[in-house]
Enzyme design. Structure first.
Site, PDB file in Angstrom:
ATOM      1  N   ASP A   9      -1.090  -6.139  -2.509  1.00 41.95           N
ATOM      2  CA  ASP A   9      -1.100  -5.634  -1.136  1.00 41.95           C
ATOM      3  C   ASP A   9       0.344  -5.651  -0.644  1.00 41.95           C
ATOM      4  O   ASP A   9       1.217  -6.253  -1.271  1.00 41.95           O
ATOM      5  CB  ASP A   9      -1.976  -6.531  -0.236  1.00 41.95           C
ATOM      6  CG  ASP A   9      -1.920  -6.103   1.237  1.00 41.95           C
ATOM      7  OD1 ASP A   9      -2.057  -4.893   1.499  1.00 41.95           O
ATOM      8  OD2 ASP A   9      -1.714  -6.960   2.108  1.00 41.95           O
ATOM      9  N   SER A  10       0.568  -5.025   0.495  1.00 35.18           N
ATOM     10  CA  SER A  10       1.902  -5.035   1.085  1.00 35.18           C
ATOM     11  C   SER A  10       2.307  -6.444   1.547  1.00 35.18           C
ATOM     12  O   SER A  10       3.478  -6.706   1.753  1.00 35.18           O
ATOM     13  CB  SER A  10       1.925  -4.083   2.277  1.00 35.18           C
ATOM     14  OG  SER A  10       0.904  -4.433   3.188  1.00 35.18           O
ATOM     15  N   TYR A  41       3.710  -1.418   4.991  1.00 36.64           N
ATOM     16  CA  TYR A  41       3.650  -0.115   4.322  1.00 36.64           C
ATOM     17  C   TYR A  41       3.164   0.968   5.299  1.00 36.64           C
ATOM     18  O   TYR A  41       3.413   2.144   5.109  1.00 36.64           O
ATOM     19  CB  TYR A  41       2.655  -0.163   3.152  1.00 36.64           C
ATOM     20  CG  TYR A  41       3.134  -0.858   1.901  1.00 36.64           C
ATOM     21  CD1 TYR A  41       4.313  -1.597   1.867  1.00 36.64           C
ATOM     22  CD2 TYR A  41       2.381  -0.765   0.727  1.00 36.64           C
ATOM     23  CE1 TYR A  41       4.720  -2.236   0.704  1.00 36.64           C
ATOM     24  CE2 TYR A  41       2.789  -1.389  -0.433  1.00 36.64           C
ATOM     25  CZ  TYR A  41       3.949  -2.124  -0.443  1.00 36.64           C
ATOM     26  OH  TYR A  41       4.343  -2.744  -1.602  1.00 36.64           O
ATOM     27  N   GLY A  42       2.426   0.509   6.324  1.00 36.13           N
ATOM     28  CA  GLY A  42       1.711   1.441   7.208  1.00 36.13           C
ATOM     29  C   GLY A  42       2.581   2.406   7.985  1.00 36.13           C
ATOM     30  O   GLY A  42       2.092   3.393   8.514  1.00 36.13           O
ATOM     31  N   CYS A  72      -4.832  -2.630  -0.493  1.00 35.63           N
ATOM     32  CA  CYS A  72      -4.125  -2.203   0.708  1.00 35.63           C
ATOM     33  C   CYS A  72      -4.621  -0.795   1.009  1.00 35.63           C
ATOM     34  O   CYS A  72      -4.584   0.076   0.132  1.00 35.63           O
ATOM     35  CB  CYS A  72      -2.626  -2.200   0.419  1.00 35.63           C
ATOM     36  SG  CYS A  72      -1.613  -1.488   1.719  1.00 35.63           S
ATOM     37  N   ASN A  73      -5.122  -0.607   2.208  1.00 30.90           N
ATOM     38  CA  ASN A  73      -5.659   0.717   2.552  1.00 30.90           C
ATOM     39  C   ASN A  73      -4.572   1.777   2.540  1.00 30.90           C
ATOM     40  O   ASN A  73      -4.796   2.903   2.113  1.00 30.90           O
ATOM     41  CB  ASN A  73      -6.314   0.683   3.936  1.00 30.90           C
ATOM     42  CG  ASN A  73      -7.667   0.012   3.894  1.00 30.90           C
ATOM     43  OD1 ASN A  73      -8.679   0.666   3.767  1.00 30.90           O
ATOM     44  ND2 ASN A  73      -7.696  -1.305   3.970  1.00 30.90           N
ATOM     45  N   THR A  74      -3.384   1.406   3.015  1.00 32.23           N
ATOM     46  CA  THR A  74      -2.293   2.372   3.053  1.00 32.23           C
ATOM     47  C   THR A  74      -1.928   2.814   1.639  1.00 32.23           C
ATOM     48  O   THR A  74      -1.842   4.022   1.348  1.00 32.23           O
ATOM     49  CB  THR A  74      -1.061   1.748   3.750  1.00 32.23           C
ATOM     50  OG1 THR A  74      -1.468   1.220   5.018  1.00 32.23           O
ATOM     51  CG2 THR A  74       0.033   2.759   3.934  1.00 32.23           C
ATOM     52  N   GLU A 151      -1.371 -11.223  12.372  1.00 34.18           N
ATOM     53  CA  GLU A 151      -0.390 -12.105  11.720  1.00 34.18           C
ATOM     54  C   GLU A 151       0.084 -13.206  12.663  1.00 34.18           C
ATOM     55  O   GLU A 151       0.515 -14.268  12.220  1.00 34.18           O
ATOM     56  CB  GLU A 151       0.769 -11.280  11.162  1.00 34.18           C
ATOM     57  CG  GLU A 151       0.262 -10.384  10.041  1.00 34.18           C
ATOM     58  CD  GLU A 151       1.322  -9.890   9.097  1.00 34.18           C
ATOM     59  OE1 GLU A 151       2.518 -10.147   9.328  1.00 34.18           O
ATOM     60  OE2 GLU A 151       0.952  -9.229   8.116  1.00 34.18           O
ATOM     61  N   CYS A 183      -8.264  -1.234   7.155  1.00 31.80           N
ATOM     62  CA  CYS A 183      -7.006  -1.962   6.948  1.00 31.80           C
ATOM     63  C   CYS A 183      -7.381  -3.386   6.574  1.00 31.80           C
ATOM     64  O   CYS A 183      -8.333  -3.946   7.144  1.00 31.80           O
ATOM     65  CB  CYS A 183      -6.172  -1.959   8.236  1.00 31.80           C
ATOM     66  SG  CYS A 183      -4.698  -3.005   8.128  1.00 31.80           S
ATOM     67  N   THR A 184      -6.644  -3.949   5.621  1.00 28.72           N
ATOM     68  CA  THR A 184      -7.020  -5.269   5.103  1.00 28.72           C
ATOM     69  C   THR A 184      -6.903  -6.381   6.150  1.00 28.72           C
ATOM     70  O   THR A 184      -7.475  -7.448   5.977  1.00 28.72           O
ATOM     71  CB  THR A 184      -6.140  -5.625   3.894  1.00 28.72           C
ATOM     72  OG1 THR A 184      -4.772  -5.385   4.237  1.00 28.72           O
ATOM     73  CG2 THR A 184      -6.513  -4.797   2.689  1.00 28.72           C
ATOM     74  N   HIS A 185      -6.162  -6.146   7.221  1.00 25.98           N
ATOM     75  CA  HIS A 185      -6.039  -7.171   8.266  1.00 25.98           C
ATOM     76  C   HIS A 185      -7.245  -7.175   9.224  1.00 25.98           C
ATOM     77  O   HIS A 185      -7.504  -8.175   9.882  1.00 25.98           O
ATOM     78  CB  HIS A 185      -4.796  -6.914   9.130  1.00 25.98           C
ATOM     79  CG  HIS A 185      -3.507  -7.310   8.486  1.00 25.98           C
ATOM     80  ND1 HIS A 185      -3.027  -6.712   7.344  1.00 25.98           N
ATOM     81  CD2 HIS A 185      -2.588  -8.242   8.842  1.00 25.98           C
ATOM     82  CE1 HIS A 185      -1.869  -7.257   7.030  1.00 25.98           C
ATOM     83  NE2 HIS A 185      -1.573  -8.185   7.916  1.00 25.98           N
TER      84      HIS A 185
END
Ligand code: DGL
Length: 267
Positions: A9-10, A41-42, A72-74, A151, A183-185
């Site tokens: 992932d980023s 990355y987004g 990572c979705n992006t 975050e 999005c992973t977050h």
């Protein structure tokens, strides 16, 4: 010898995917790379994100992995097909599993997708959902402030509610019955997003759906771990580990995450 599942992932967001993979496949060895030196990355171009994805994949391949998860979705939205073409191993992204789950769940054929600017700008979710069922109407919205909110650990309370309320208002007006957390977050904001969207909207967590896909793929290929030793989980990052390790607790629940700094590509 058993090989590990490689996941990148980023940054820390992919840990939501690791958490679900561990829940689904507790015996599997995992090697995770968080590209913390180059996150986010987004906001980057597809060309740059694709270059990062290639460099991350090369690093993980050198660790002898049996499959790769682009967590990572992006990176999935803009580079999954290129990674699949370039590298000789099974590669799973987070986008297709989420798109499939959304298409299966919606009753009204009105689906919402939220993600980073790059993910939403790529139109990849809309394409994937419409490829399954062209009659589904997809409404998308970029929510760039969600990543820093998560975050900071501000996943509850008035600030999170206010930001989510603003971002999600247009989707509420569209009367969607399904919302993809692209999005992973975002799984960490599930409570707030669920409160704003209300009980009639089903939230699709791409981390859970991806873990199912990984499990299915390993079973299908007879590639599940054979040995009986305890699962070995290694975490690598491209910047100093301190921030990753601190935030890792948020993403990973109680377990402590310790990481080793490595160089990938030019960083
Ligand atoms: N992990 C990214 C994603 O799932 C979000 C963070 C970033 O912008 O790098 O899209």
């Amino acid at each position: 010898m058993d090989k590990a599942i490689g996941i990148f992932d980023s940054g820390i967001g992919g840990l939501t995917v690791v958490k679900e993979v561990v829940a689904a496949l507790p015996d599997e060895d995992i090697i995770y790379l968080g590209d913390t030196a180059r996150v986010p990355y987004g906001i980057r171009s597809p060309e740059t994100v694709t270059r990062y994805s290639f460099e991350n994949t090369r690093f993980l391949l050198a660790q002898e992995i049996k499959m790769l998860v682009v967590a990572c979705n992006t990176a999935s939205a803009v580079s999954l097909a290129a990674v699949q073409r370039e590298f000789p191993l099974p590669v799973v992204g987070v986008l297709e599993p989420g798109a499939r789950a959304a298409a299966a769940v919606t009753r009204t054929r009105r689906v919402g997708v939220i993600g980073t600017e790059a993910t939403i700008g790529s139109g990849a979710y809309e394409k994937a959902i419409k490829a399954i069922n062209p009659e589904i109407q997809v409404s998308s919205r970029a929510c760039p402030l969600f990543v820093p909110l998560v975050e900071e650990g501000w996943t509850h309370g008035e600030v999170a509610m206010l930001v989510a309320g603003r971002y999600l208002a247009p989707l509420r007006e569209r009367n969607i019955d399904t919302l993809v957390l692209g999005c992973t977050h975002y799984p960490l904001l599930k409570k707030v997003i669920g409160t704003i969207m209300g009980p009639t909207v089903t939230l699709i967590d791409s981390a859970t759906e991806t873990a199912k896909e990984v499990s299915g793929l390993l079973a299908e290929r007879g590639a599940k771990k054979q040995g009986r030793g305890a699962a070995d989980r290694k975490f690598f990052v491209t910047d100093t580990p301190a921030r990753f390790e601190k935030a890792g607790k948020l993403f990973f629940g109680d377990s402590r995450v310790t990481a080793e700094q490595v160089r990938v590509g030019g960083v």
